[in-house]
Design a protein around this motif. Sequence first.
Motif, mmCIF file in Angstrom:
data_model
loop_
_atom_site.group_PDB
_atom_site.id
_atom_site.type_symbol
_atom_site.label_atom_id
_atom_site.label_comp_id
_atom_site.label_asym_id
_atom_site.label_seq_id
_atom_site.Cartn_x
_atom_site.Cartn_y
_atom_site.Cartn_z
ATOM 1 N N GLY A 1 0.840 -1.182 0.000
ATOM 2 C CA GLY A 1 0.000 0.000 0.000
ATOM 3 C C GLY A 1 0.877 1.235 0.000
ATOM 4 N N SER A 2 1.158 1.770 -1.158
ATOM 5 C CA SER A 2 2.070 2.902 -1.248
ATOM 6 C C SER A 2 1.378 4.225 -0.976
ATOM 7 N N GLY A 3 0.090 4.209 -0.676
ATOM 8 C CA GLY A 3 -0.625 5.431 -0.363
ATOM 9 C C GLY A 3 -1.112 6.175 -1.592
ATOM 10 N N GLN A 4 -0.890 5.631 -2.769
ATOM 11 C CA GLN A 4 -1.354 6.289 -3.974
ATOM 12 C C GLN A 4 -2.837 6.015 -4.175
ATOM 13 N N GLN A 5 -3.520 7.023 -4.696
ATOM 14 C CA GLN A 5 -4.932 6.870 -4.987
ATOM 15 C C GLN A 5 -5.092 6.100 -6.292
ATOM 16 N N PRO A 6 -6.132 5.273 -6.405
ATOM 17 C CA PRO A 6 -6.362 4.585 -7.674
ATOM 18 C C PRO A 6 -6.744 5.600 -8.751
ATOM 19 N N PRO A 7 -6.484 5.301 -10.006
ATOM 20 C CA PRO A 7 -6.819 6.251 -11.063
ATOM 21 C C PRO A 7 -8.324 6.512 -11.105
ATOM 22 N N GLU A 8 -8.664 7.737 -11.474
ATOM 23 C CA GLU A 8 -10.071 8.128 -11.522
ATOM 24 C C GLU A 8 -10.770 7.394 -12.662
ATOM 25 N N GLU A 9 -11.993 6.916 -12.388
ATOM 26 C CA GLU A 9 -12.748 6.196 -13.406
ATOM 27 C C GLU A 9 -13.339 7.184 -14.397
ATOM 28 N N LYS A 10 -13.342 6.790 -15.667
ATOM 29 C CA LYS A 10 -13.905 7.627 -16.713
ATOM 30 C C LYS A 10 -15.093 6.907 -17.334
ATOM 31 N N THR A 11 -16.111 7.668 -17.703
ATOM 32 C CA THR A 11 -17.290 7.107 -18.344
ATOM 33 C C THR A 11 -17.004 6.897 -19.821
ATOM 34 N N VAL A 12 -17.405 5.744 -20.335
ATOM 35 C CA VAL A 12 -17.210 5.426 -21.740
ATOM 36 C C VAL A 12 -18.574 5.433 -22.411
#
Length: 74
Positions: free
Chosen positions: A53-64
């Motif tokens: 757990g490096s503390g990074q946020q997961p990438p933001e989800e984009k609508t397709v």
Amino acid sequence: MAQNLVVGLIVIAAALYVGWRYLPKGWLQRLGVKPAPGCGGDDGGCSSCGSCGSGQQPPEEKTVAMPRSRQQSN
């Protein structure tokens, strides 16, 4: 005969490696064996070292948007 011996040695080596890699660190220390390098605590899991757990946020989800069908309705 020799083939059976070679296969048996390979199976034994594989079993020893799995034991060395996945047994809990406490068990390996009691046996006098140095644990495998990498993560692992007394439970043998990776979550104990903190590097997962490096503390990074997961990438933001984009609508397709799905394209409309090219079929003509009658």
